[in-house]
Scaffold this active site. Sequence first.
Site, PDB file in Angstrom:
ATOM      1  N   THR A   9       0.818  -1.217   0.000  1.00 18.79           N
ATOM      2  CA  THR A   9       0.000   0.000   0.000  1.00 18.79           C
ATOM      3  C   THR A   9       0.855   1.273   0.000  1.00 18.79           C
ATOM      4  O   THR A   9       0.312   2.374  -0.087  1.00 18.79           O
ATOM      5  CB  THR A   9      -0.902   0.015   1.253  1.00 18.79           C
ATOM      6  OG1 THR A   9      -0.056  -0.164   2.400  1.00 18.79           O
ATOM      7  CG2 THR A   9      -1.926  -1.092   1.204  1.00 18.79           C
ATOM      8  N   GLY A  10       2.172   1.142   0.134  1.00 13.15           N
ATOM      9  CA  GLY A  10       3.055   2.312   0.177  1.00 13.15           C
ATOM     10  C   GLY A  10       3.384   2.813  -1.219  1.00 13.15           C
ATOM     11  O   GLY A  10       2.963   2.232  -2.230  1.00 13.15           O
ATOM     12  N   VAL A  12       6.279   2.877  -2.850  1.00 10.71           N
ATOM     13  CA  VAL A  12       7.116   1.955  -3.629  1.00 10.71           C
ATOM     14  C   VAL A  12       6.330   0.682  -3.939  1.00 10.71           C
ATOM     15  O   VAL A  12       6.375   0.158  -5.058  1.00 10.71           O
ATOM     16  CB  VAL A  12       8.422   1.638  -2.867  1.00 10.71           C
ATOM     17  CG1 VAL A  12       9.236   0.591  -3.611  1.00 10.71           C
ATOM     18  CG2 VAL A  12       9.252   2.909  -2.659  1.00 10.71           C
ATOM     19  N   CYS A 125      17.697   5.544  -3.024  1.00 10.18           N
ATOM     20  CA  CYS A 125      17.185   6.060  -4.295  1.00 10.18           C
ATOM     21  C   CYS A 125      18.103   7.093  -4.964  1.00 10.18           C
ATOM     22  O   CYS A 125      17.939   7.378  -6.154  1.00 10.18           O
ATOM     23  CB  CYS A 125      15.783   6.633  -4.094  1.00 10.18           C
ATOM     24  SG  CYS A 125      15.570   7.426  -2.503  1.00 10.18           S
ATOM     25  N   GLN A 152      16.423  16.443  -3.184  1.00  7.31           N
ATOM     26  CA  GLN A 152      15.590  15.252  -3.188  1.00  7.31           C
ATOM     27  C   GLN A 152      14.110  15.533  -2.943  1.00  7.31           C
ATOM     28  O   GLN A 152      13.749  16.397  -2.125  1.00  7.31           O
ATOM     29  CB  GLN A 152      16.120  14.263  -2.129  1.00  7.31           C
ATOM     30  CG  GLN A 152      17.538  13.812  -2.454  1.00  7.31           C
ATOM     31  CD  GLN A 152      18.138  12.863  -1.431  1.00  7.31           C
ATOM     32  OE1 GLN A 152      19.313  12.986  -1.111  1.00  7.31           O
ATOM     33  NE2 GLN A 152      17.368  11.930  -0.919  1.00  7.31           N
ATOM     34  N   GLY A 156      10.333  10.618  -1.333  1.00  9.11           N
ATOM     35  CA  GLY A 156      11.353   9.753  -0.727  1.00  9.11           C
ATOM     36  C   GLY A 156      11.061   9.450   0.736  1.00  9.11           C
ATOM     37  O   GLY A 156      11.589   8.482   1.293  1.00  9.11           O
ATOM     38  N   HIS A 243      14.551  12.747  -7.770  1.00  5.07           N
ATOM     39  CA  HIS A 243      15.759  13.165  -7.039  1.00  5.07           C
ATOM     40  C   HIS A 243      16.781  13.684  -8.067  1.00  5.07           C
ATOM     41  O   HIS A 243      17.011  13.048  -9.096  1.00  5.07           O
ATOM     42  CB  HIS A 243      16.371  11.994  -6.275  1.00  5.07           C
ATOM     43  CG  HIS A 243      15.582  11.563  -5.062  1.00  5.07           C
ATOM     44  ND1 HIS A 243      14.485  12.241  -4.594  1.00  5.07           N
ATOM     45  CD2 HIS A 243      15.771  10.517  -4.215  1.00  5.07           C
ATOM     46  CE1 HIS A 243      14.022  11.619  -3.508  1.00  5.07           C
ATOM     47  NE2 HIS A 243      14.777  10.576  -3.266  1.00  5.07           N
ATOM     48  N   ASN A 318      12.553   8.644  -8.086  1.00  5.08           N
ATOM     49  CA  ASN A 318      12.999   7.897  -6.892  1.00  5.08           C
ATOM     50  C   ASN A 318      12.128   6.693  -6.584  1.00  5.08           C
ATOM     51  O   ASN A 318      12.585   5.731  -5.970  1.00  5.08           O
ATOM     52  CB  ASN A 318      13.055   8.820  -5.671  1.00  5.08           C
ATOM     53  CG  ASN A 318      11.832   9.679  -5.513  1.00  5.08           C
ATOM     54  OD1 ASN A 318      11.526  10.516  -6.364  1.00  5.08           O
ATOM     55  ND2 ASN A 318      11.108   9.484  -4.421  1.00  5.08           N
TER      56      ASN A 318
HETATM   57  N1  LIG Z   1       9.996   6.406  -1.293  1.00  9.92           N
HETATM   58  C1  LIG Z   1      11.157   6.245  -1.932  1.00  9.92           C
HETATM   59  O1  LIG Z   1      11.541   7.049  -2.801  1.00  9.92           O
HETATM   60  C2  LIG Z   1      12.041   5.082  -1.601  1.00  9.92           C
HETATM   61  C3  LIG Z   1      13.084   4.796  -2.456  1.00  9.92           C
HETATM   62  C4  LIG Z   1      13.941   3.743  -2.171  1.00  9.92           C
HETATM   63  C5  LIG Z   1      13.724   2.990  -1.037  1.00  9.92           C
HETATM   64  N2  LIG Z   1      12.684   3.281  -0.203  1.00  9.92           N
HETATM   65  C6  LIG Z   1      12.489   2.438   0.970  1.00  9.92           C
HETATM   66  O2  LIG Z   1      11.399   1.564   0.690  1.00  9.92           O
HETATM   67  C7  LIG Z   1      10.670   1.306   1.907  1.00  9.92           C
HETATM   68  C8  LIG Z   1       9.204   1.716   1.686  1.00  9.92           C
HETATM   69  O3  LIG Z   1       9.156   3.104   1.354  1.00  9.92           O
HETATM   70  P1  LIG Z   1       7.800   3.830   0.906  1.00  9.92           P
HETATM   71  O4  LIG Z   1       8.208   5.190   0.519  1.00  9.92           O
HETATM   72  O5  LIG Z   1       7.039   2.996  -0.053  1.00  9.92           O
HETATM   73  O6  LIG Z   1       7.014   3.871   2.321  1.00  9.92           O
HETATM   74  P2  LIG Z   1       5.471   4.234   2.619  1.00  9.92           P
HETATM   75  O7  LIG Z   1       4.849   4.878   1.431  1.00  9.92           O
HETATM   76  O8  LIG Z   1       5.482   4.959   3.912  1.00  9.92           O
HETATM   77  O9  LIG Z   1       4.794   2.801   2.835  1.00  9.92           O
HETATM   78  C9  LIG Z   1       5.109   2.007   3.957  1.00  9.92           C
HETATM   79  C10 LIG Z   1       4.468   0.636   3.833  1.00  9.92           C
HETATM   80  O10 LIG Z   1       4.796  -0.077   5.052  1.00  9.92           O
HETATM   81  C11 LIG Z   1       3.593  -0.669   5.562  1.00  9.92           C
HETATM   82  N3  LIG Z   1       3.675  -0.847   7.001  1.00  9.92           N
HETATM   83  C12 LIG Z   1       3.701   0.106   7.965  1.00  9.92           C
HETATM   84  N4  LIG Z   1       3.746  -0.461   9.199  1.00  9.92           N
HETATM   85  C13 LIG Z   1       3.767  -1.797   9.004  1.00  9.92           C
HETATM   86  C14 LIG Z   1       3.781  -2.934   9.855  1.00  9.92           C
HETATM   87  N5  LIG Z   1       3.783  -2.799  11.179  1.00  9.92           N
HETATM   88  N6  LIG Z   1       3.791  -4.179   9.310  1.00  9.92           N
HETATM   89  C15 LIG Z   1       3.749  -4.330   7.972  1.00  9.92           C
HETATM   90  N7  LIG Z   1       3.701  -3.303   7.101  1.00  9.92           N
HETATM   91  C16 LIG Z   1       3.710  -2.054   7.605  1.00  9.92           C
HETATM   92  C17 LIG Z   1       2.512   0.310   5.175  1.00  9.92           C
HETATM   93  O11 LIG Z   1       1.260  -0.367   5.245  1.00  9.92           O
HETATM   94  P3  LIG Z   1      -0.111   0.390   5.715  1.00  9.92           P
HETATM   95  O12 LIG Z   1      -0.642   1.091   4.498  1.00  9.92           O
HETATM   96  O13 LIG Z   1      -0.986  -0.749   6.146  1.00  9.92           O
HETATM   97  O14 LIG Z   1       0.254   1.338   6.822  1.00  9.92           O
HETATM   98  C18 LIG Z   1       2.944   0.649   3.747  1.00  9.92           C
HETATM   99  O15 LIG Z   1       2.517  -0.365   2.856  1.00  9.92           O
HETATM  100  C19 LIG Z   1      11.396   2.097   3.015  1.00  9.92           C
HETATM  101  O16 LIG Z   1      12.361   1.268   3.626  1.00  9.92           O
HETATM  102  C20 LIG Z   1      12.102   3.192   2.229  1.00  9.92           C
HETATM  103  O17 LIG Z   1      13.238   3.675   2.898  1.00  9.92           O
HETATM  104  C21 LIG Z   1      11.819   4.292  -0.474  1.00  9.92           C
END
Ligand SMILES: NC(=O)c1ccc[n+]([C@@H]2O[C@H](COP(=O)([O-])OP(=O)(O)OC[C@H]3O[C@@H](n4cnc5c(N)ncnc54)[C@H](OP(=O)(O)O)[C@@H]3O)[C@@H](O)[C@H]2O)c1
Length: 344
Positions: A9-10, A12, A125, A152, A156, A243, A318
């Site tokens: 759901t996030g 990424v 990223c 950035q 992110g 980014h 990113n």
């Molecule tokens: N955003 C970027 O540009 C980027 C780039 C490279 C790497 N990353 C890395 O990729 C990862 C995800 O990033 P994102 O930006 O996609 O994050 P995000 O949009 O905040 O999404 C976080 C995800 O984690 C889930 N989650 C939260 N608490 C949880 C729990 N207790 N158990 C299981 N799932 C849980 C959330 O589910 P719910 O919807 O149910 O809360 C959601 O699906 C991070 O480690 C980040 O550092 C991100």
Amino acid sequence: MRICILGATGLVGRELLTLLDRAWPGAERVLYASRDQTLEHGGESFAVHAAAKLETEDAPRGDLAFVALDDQYSARYCPRLVDLGYRVIDKSNTYRMDPDVPLVVAGVNHRRVDDSVSLIANPNCTTIPLTLALEPLRARFGLGEVTVSSYQAISGAGVAALDDFIAQTAAGFAAMAESGDRLGEGLDAANYPGNTVPHAGKTDDSGFSSEERKLINESRKILELPELGIGAQCCRVPVTVGHYENVWLELREPTTAEAIAEVLRVAPFVSYLPGAEGAELTALATLKRRDSALVGRLRRDNRDQDGRRWCLTVAADNLRLGAATNAVRAGSAWFGGEDPSLRV
Ligand SMILES: NC(=O)c1ccc[n+]([C@@H]2O[C@H](COP(=O)([O-])OP(=O)(O)OC[C@H]3O[C@@H](n4cnc5c(N)ncnc54)[C@H](OP(=O)(O)O)[C@@H]3O)[C@@H](O)[C@H]2O)c1
């Protein structure tokens, strides 16, 4: 083939969902997040399960898992997924500097992905597009020093930060227009809307933040240059996605702009944009080429004496090249895939 996404759901996770359809169209998809819920994405409804269900004894086994969670949840679920027979690609910081875990940029070091490993890490990223630009230059001319300044996007920081940013920017700029506050004195000087903010999280005794240390240390590991002289300073700027990195390079061998451009034109997953003025090289332009690193603004450093010092700019989406696309391409080293643009 069963593929699971944790964190579906996030920001990424949703991009991964889109790419899975292209890469492995016939695969069964199993999605997890913090709790049971329904995800509406791309005109479809998907059942999403609570990740804790993976810890039950009868949790289903599978083939390939993408983990897009914060660090502490990655540490909790990655070992369990490996136990369940999955090949795991983790997108968090948890395993990146573990010497036993390959840190993979597709197009640079995907040869690290083979049947001897079950867990690989996806780099930060900013690191992915930077190393895609640096590796072919290292191979052709040798790398001396690298200096990077990053600008950035807010995405992110994840979906909650992005949604806050959009709402606060809309309200903040509306209030400025209404009150005639041209300069933004009413905006919060510590917050992202209308602002440039140091990417200062987890600054340690060295004075560098975790984002800066990631860019430095991950680049050294991926390029297999543990002694590489590389410095980085990182900021967040008020854009949603993309980014942007300004890079100062010192090559080992003297060369010409034409020879560098020739290398970048054929570099894997790089779109080389000619012209020092940087037409089409903006953060939002990355949304038009989501699966490539845009590289351009190539020019001789004004301090150059002998053809070894150069400036260029690297920009990438990113969420896609910097996260989901790289992970899918890395997974293709294990499982192939239908879409040639998503395969190594
Ligand atoms: N955003 C970027 O540009 C980027 C780039 C490279 C790497 N990353 C890395 O990729 C990862 C995800 O990033 P994102 O930006 O996609 O994050 P995000 O949009 O905040 O999404 C976080 C995800 O984690 C889930 N989650 C939260 N608490 C949880 C729990 N207790 N158990 C299981 N799932 C849980 C959330 O589910 P719910 O919807 O149910 O809360 C959601 O699906 C991070 O480690 C980040 O550092 C991100």
